[in-house]
Motif scaffolding. Structure first.
Motif, mmCIF file in Angstrom:
data_model
loop_
_atom_site.group_PDB
_atom_site.id
_atom_site.type_symbol
_atom_site.label_atom_id
_atom_site.label_comp_id
_atom_site.label_asym_id
_atom_site.label_seq_id
_atom_site.Cartn_x
_atom_site.Cartn_y
_atom_site.Cartn_z
ATOM 1 N N LYS A 107 38.490 -48.281 49.555
ATOM 2 C CA LYS A 107 38.415 -46.836 49.742
ATOM 3 C C LYS A 107 37.311 -46.369 50.681
ATOM 4 C CE LYS A 107 40.727 -45.428 45.571
ATOM 5 N NZ LYS A 107 41.647 -44.350 45.891
ATOM 6 N N LEU A 108 36.352 -47.253 50.980
ATOM 7 C CA LEU A 108 35.228 -46.823 51.813
ATOM 8 C C LEU A 108 35.152 -47.637 53.098
ATOM 9 C CD1 LEU A 108 32.427 -46.485 49.094
ATOM 10 C CD2 LEU A 108 33.993 -44.719 49.929
ATOM 11 N N GLN A 147 27.661 -48.165 53.802
ATOM 12 C CA GLN A 147 26.229 -48.055 54.103
ATOM 13 C C GLN A 147 25.640 -46.793 53.477
ATOM 14 O OE1 GLN A 147 26.200 -48.430 58.444
ATOM 15 N NE2 GLN A 147 24.990 -50.319 58.192
ATOM 16 N N ALA A 148 26.382 -45.697 53.555
ATOM 17 C CA ALA A 148 25.920 -44.444 52.940
ATOM 18 C C ALA A 148 25.811 -44.609 51.420
ATOM 19 C CB ALA A 148 26.863 -43.296 53.292
ATOM 20 N N LEU A 149 26.786 -45.296 50.840
ATOM 21 C CA LEU A 149 26.744 -45.550 49.400
ATOM 22 C C LEU A 149 25.517 -46.385 49.040
ATOM 23 C CD1 LEU A 149 28.023 -45.343 46.589
ATOM 24 C CD2 LEU A 149 29.401 -47.365 47.168
ATOM 25 N N ALA A 150 25.213 -47.384 49.850
ATOM 26 C CA ALA A 150 24.037 -48.221 49.601
ATOM 27 C C ALA A 150 22.763 -47.374 49.612
ATOM 28 C CB ALA A 150 23.956 -49.342 50.632
ATOM 29 N N LYS A 151 22.684 -46.430 50.532
ATOM 30 C CA LYS A 151 21.524 -45.531 50.575
ATOM 31 C C LYS A 151 21.484 -44.641 49.331
ATOM 32 C CE LYS A 151 21.079 -45.486 55.560
ATOM 33 N NZ LYS A 151 21.191 -44.729 56.797
ATOM 34 N N GLY A 152 22.663 -44.174 48.917
ATOM 35 C CA GLY A 152 22.738 -43.363 47.701
ATOM 36 C C GLY A 152 22.321 -44.144 46.470
ATOM 37 N N GLU A 197 20.166 -46.543 46.397
ATOM 38 C CA GLU A 197 18.701 -46.630 46.443
ATOM 39 C C GLU A 197 18.064 -45.348 45.919
ATOM 40 O OE1 GLU A 197 16.720 -49.250 46.946
ATOM 41 O OE2 GLU A 197 18.606 -50.357 47.018
ATOM 42 N N LEU A 198 18.632 -44.209 46.278
ATOM 43 C CA LEU A 198 18.120 -42.930 45.772
ATOM 44 C C LEU A 198 18.287 -42.831 44.257
ATOM 45 C CD1 LEU A 198 19.445 -40.519 48.550
ATOM 46 C CD2 LEU A 198 17.099 -41.374 48.240
ATOM 47 N N LEU A 199 19.442 -43.270 43.758
ATOM 48 C CA LEU A 199 19.671 -43.236 42.319
ATOM 49 C C LEU A 199 18.702 -44.164 41.586
ATOM 50 C CD1 LEU A 199 23.560 -43.127 42.248
ATOM 51 C CD2 LEU A 199 21.985 -41.301 41.611
ATOM 52 N N LYS A 200 18.380 -45.287 42.189
ATOM 53 C CA LYS A 200 17.386 -46.190 41.582
ATOM 54 C C LYS A 200 16.039 -45.484 41.443
ATOM 55 C CE LYS A 200 19.133 -50.652 43.212
ATOM 56 N NZ LYS A 200 18.833 -51.779 44.136
#
Length: 150
Positions: free
Chosen positions: A128-129, A135-140, A142-145
């Motif tokens: 789906k991505l 890559q954007a999800l990976a950044k997200g 990191e923010l959630l962490k």
């Protein structure tokens, strides 16, 4: 900056919080659907996860860890034993106590369930991505962490 200046940021953070909570609930539900849950109650699942994480324990130790009465944990343990998910051995230091641990069958079931959930999520991300969205999800993530790791 006064309270009036902060209002849009507070409203945006509140809206994000509500949307994130809803999304996390939906994702958890979808992940649960991917593996055999054996219709465990939340307290049964919590007891199994505690035994997996912390190792063998007595009913009293499990009850303390979960913040419930030993009698309540006793009922939970009895159900898990009947299902073949946990077993007990006499405590070598106190024969009146039983040390509970996960059975090999339970460990296998937990491992298979995690693998099924991981596989489902991997396939969904891949299907789906786009690579850029991944890559954007990976950044997200990191923010959630940062949010989760107080």
């Amino acid at each position: 900056m006064n309270q009036r200046d902060d209002a849009p940021e507070i409203a945006r953070a509140s809206a994000l919080a509500a949307e994130l909570r809803s999304l996390v609930r939906k994702l958890r539900r979808r992940l649960r659907e991917q593996a055999d849950s054996r219709d465990l109650t939340p307290s049964q699942a919590a007891a199994l996860l505690r035994l997996e994480r912390e190792g063998p324990a007595t009913v009293s130790a499990l009850a303390r860890g979960e913040g419930v009465r030993p009698q309540s944990m006793g009922a939970t343990v009895a159900t898990l034993e009947a299902a073949g998910l946990i077993g007990g051995e006499p405590d070598p230091n106190d024969g009146r106590q039983t040390i509970l641990s996960l059975t090999d069958a339970c460990r296998k079931w937990i491992s298979e369930g995690r693998a099924a959930r991981h596989d489902w999520l991997t396939r969904k991300i891949e299907a789906k991505l786009s690579p850029e969205e991944q890559q954007a999800l990976a950044k997200g993530v990191e923010l959630l962490k940062r949010i989760a790791d107080d």
